[in-house]
Design a protein around this motif. Structure first.
Motif, PDB file in Angstrom:
ATOM      1  N   GLY A  37       0.814  -1.210   0.000  1.00  0.00           N
ATOM      2  CA  GLY A  37       0.000   0.000   0.000  1.00  0.00           C
ATOM      3  C   GLY A  37       0.845   1.256   0.000  1.00  0.00           C
ATOM      4  O   GLY A  37       0.537   2.229  -0.690  1.00  0.00           O
ATOM      5  N   LEU A  38       1.949   1.245   0.769  1.00  0.00           N
ATOM      6  CA  LEU A  38       2.847   2.399   0.796  1.00  0.00           C
ATOM      7  C   LEU A  38       3.624   2.531  -0.511  1.00  0.00           C
ATOM      8  O   LEU A  38       3.851   3.631  -1.003  1.00  0.00           O
ATOM      9  N   LEU A  39       4.040   1.395  -1.074  1.00  0.00           N
ATOM     10  CA  LEU A  39       4.803   1.441  -2.321  1.00  0.00           C
ATOM     11  C   LEU A  39       3.985   2.011  -3.471  1.00  0.00           C
ATOM     12  O   LEU A  39       4.497   2.762  -4.304  1.00  0.00           O
ATOM     13  N   PRO A  43       1.674   6.454  -7.198  1.00  0.00           N
ATOM     14  CA  PRO A  43       2.176   5.803  -8.401  1.00  0.00           C
ATOM     15  C   PRO A  43       3.119   6.654  -9.220  1.00  0.00           C
ATOM     16  O   PRO A  43       3.807   6.163 -10.092  1.00  0.00           O
ATOM     17  N   GLY A  44       3.171   7.967  -8.958  1.00  0.00           N
ATOM     18  CA  GLY A  44       4.064   8.846  -9.697  1.00  0.00           C
ATOM     19  C   GLY A  44       3.601   9.056 -11.118  1.00  0.00           C
ATOM     20  O   GLY A  44       2.446   8.881 -11.459  1.00  0.00           O
ATOM     21  N   SER A  45       4.544   9.432 -11.946  1.00  0.00           N
ATOM     22  CA  SER A  45       4.205   9.717 -13.337  1.00  0.00           C
ATOM     23  C   SER A  45       3.975   8.430 -14.100  1.00  0.00           C
ATOM     24  O   SER A  45       4.712   7.466 -13.956  1.00  0.00           O
ATOM     25  N   ASP A  46       2.909   8.429 -14.925  1.00  0.00           N
ATOM     26  CA  ASP A  46       2.618   7.260 -15.737  1.00  0.00           C
ATOM     27  C   ASP A  46       3.156   7.431 -17.144  1.00  0.00           C
ATOM     28  O   ASP A  46       2.792   6.681 -18.046  1.00  0.00           O
ATOM     29  N   SER A 147     -10.519   7.209 -10.511  1.00  0.00           N
ATOM     30  CA  SER A 147      -9.920   7.651  -9.254  1.00  0.00           C
ATOM     31  C   SER A 147      -9.484   6.490  -8.362  1.00  0.00           C
ATOM     32  O   SER A 147      -8.933   6.702  -7.294  1.00  0.00           O
ATOM     33  N   LEU A 148      -9.732   5.250  -8.784  1.00  0.00           N
ATOM     34  CA  LEU A 148      -9.370   4.115  -7.965  1.00  0.00           C
ATOM     35  C   LEU A 148      -7.867   4.057  -7.747  1.00  0.00           C
ATOM     36  O   LEU A 148      -7.077   4.279  -8.659  1.00  0.00           O
ATOM     37  N   LYS A 149      -7.488   3.711  -6.531  1.00  0.00           N
ATOM     38  CA  LYS A 149      -6.088   3.611  -6.178  1.00  0.00           C
ATOM     39  C   LYS A 149      -5.657   2.153  -6.172  1.00  0.00           C
ATOM     40  O   LYS A 149      -6.487   1.249  -6.101  1.00  0.00           O
ATOM     41  N   PRO A 150      -4.355   1.898  -6.228  1.00  0.00           N
ATOM     42  CA  PRO A 150      -3.879   0.508  -6.206  1.00  0.00           C
ATOM     43  C   PRO A 150      -4.353  -0.280  -4.997  1.00  0.00           C
ATOM     44  O   PRO A 150      -4.502  -1.496  -5.076  1.00  0.00           O
ATOM     45  N   ILE A 151      -4.598   0.406  -3.864  1.00  0.00           N
ATOM     46  CA  ILE A 151      -5.043  -0.307  -2.662  1.00  0.00           C
ATOM     47  C   ILE A 151      -6.378  -1.015  -2.904  1.00  0.00           C
ATOM     48  O   ILE A 151      -6.677  -2.026  -2.263  1.00  0.00           O
ATOM     49  N   GLN A 152      -7.190  -0.511  -3.852  1.00  0.00           N
ATOM     50  CA  GLN A 152      -8.460  -1.149  -4.173  1.00  0.00           C
ATOM     51  C   GLN A 152      -8.245  -2.559  -4.708  1.00  0.00           C
ATOM     52  O   GLN A 152      -9.088  -3.428  -4.507  1.00  0.00           O
TER      53      GLN A 152
END
Length: 347
Positions: A37-39, A43-46, A147-152
């Motif tokens: 989750g922290l990593l 996500p930075g620039s895509d 807007s979903l984040k990787p944690i999802q």
């Protein structure tokens, strides 16, 4: 009910007093959720960074796509060396009307992306220069909220993995320990039915799974991670119960064959870890070869992952539970029957 209550209470107390079990059931998988989750929280620039040599409308159009980050170089030799050293996946060299893409074959994903974007831009500019109107148009739409984040996506998979650890290790180590310490023998001689012993242990496992689900979701919903429950998220509860039953059955089978806690722990790890990697817990299984995807369909964790992802992330309803539930129930009945046949009260 008195025997059932007493056994359940004893199992809960034993579970809470075992610090090592508490660590592997709650803290160990939770560490993966926190680390990942922290990593991926930022996500930075895509954008893919590439080098460019020259000038002109092609490079201007590439910059306007928003998918590439252009780094300008004065000569092609320097830019090519950057690609050769692995610092850049590709370089676009423009010399008048000639466009050359120099890419690193070792990074095929980034190279393919760059080549596709450059080819698309050049083709579009050629059509514009020829005065030919486009016949086909492309519209890209995401099925999930942008807007979903990787944690999802991390939470459902790691939570399912945590349930598998709890179910397999809990039942396997308990059975081996009880057989080794003659607890099963005493229970067999006591006026307590096998059904009472089994249902009390299952109840403790299901309660542990629900507690794991609450803890995982609560941690993931912290502002640091930002999990957002979508759709009928509460449908994850039946999957927690059915998944616990399936992995409990696996643990019973492991415990029936192993004679020591060390052997049971090693056998459980041998089952759980490969299953986790092949079921999409840590990376999307869709990226694996076709034959490996077919193999993963035989694992209950794969179907639990898919079901949890559907109800927690994709906002699907009860129809998303049909296939995962059917597979988990069938797996529980099959493995449970085999475990019952090879069950031993004493070594």
């Amino acid at each position: 009910m008195t025997a059932f209550r007493s056994l359940s209470t004893a199992m809960i107390k034993g579970f809470l007093r075992d610090r090592m079990t508490l660590f592997f059931v709650f803290l160990f998988p939770l560490m993966f959720l926190v680390v990942f989750g922290l990593l991926f929280s930022d996500p930075g620039s895509d954008k893919t960074k590439i080098g460019t040599v020259g000038d002109g409308p092609v490079l201007s159009a590439l910059e306007q796509t928003g998918a590439l980050e252009l780094e300008k170089y004065g000569d092609s030799a320097t830019a090519r060396q950057k690609v050769n050293d692995g610092d850049l996946p590709a370089v676009v060299v423009v010399d008048g009307d000639q466009v050359e893409v120099v890419f690193a074959a070792s990074d095929q994903v980034a190279a393919g992306t760059v080549i596709g974007i450059v080819s698309g831009v050049v083709d579009k500019m050629n059509l514009t220069a020829a005065g030919v109107p486009p016949r086909f148009t492309v519209e890209a739409t995401s099925v999930e909220d942008a807007s979903l984040k990787p944690i999802q996506y991390l939470t459902p998979g790691i939570l399912s993995w945590a349930i598998s650890i709890s179910g397999v290790f809990g039942s396997a180590l308990t059975m081996v320990s009880w057989r080794k310490k003659q607890v099963l023998r005493r229970i067999r001689l006591a006026p307590v039915s096998t059904t009472t012993v089994l249902t009390s242990r299952v109840l403790v496992s299901v309660g542990t799974a629900v507690a794991q689900g609450i803890v995982f979701v609560a941690v993931a919903m912290l502002p640091l991670f930002g999990l957002q429950l979508t759709g009928q998220w509460y449908l994850a509860l039946p999957l927690l119960v059915l998944g616990t039953m399936a992995f409990f059955a696996i643990g019973m089978l492991v415990g029936a064959f192993c004679k020591t806690e060390e052997a049971a722990s090693g056998a459980a790890n041998l089952i759980i870890m490969p299953m986790a990697f092949l079921s999409g817990t840590f990376f999307p299984v869709e990226n694996a070869p076709a034959w490996l995807q077919a193999v993963s369909n035989a694992f209950p964790l794969r179907h639990m992952n898919d079901g949890m992802l559907d109800v927690l992330v994709r906002g699907k309803g009860i129809e998303a539970l049909l296939l995962p539930s059917a597979v988990l129930i069938a797996f529980t009945l099959t493995i449970g029957f085999i475990a019952a046949r090879v069950f031993r009260w004493e070594d």
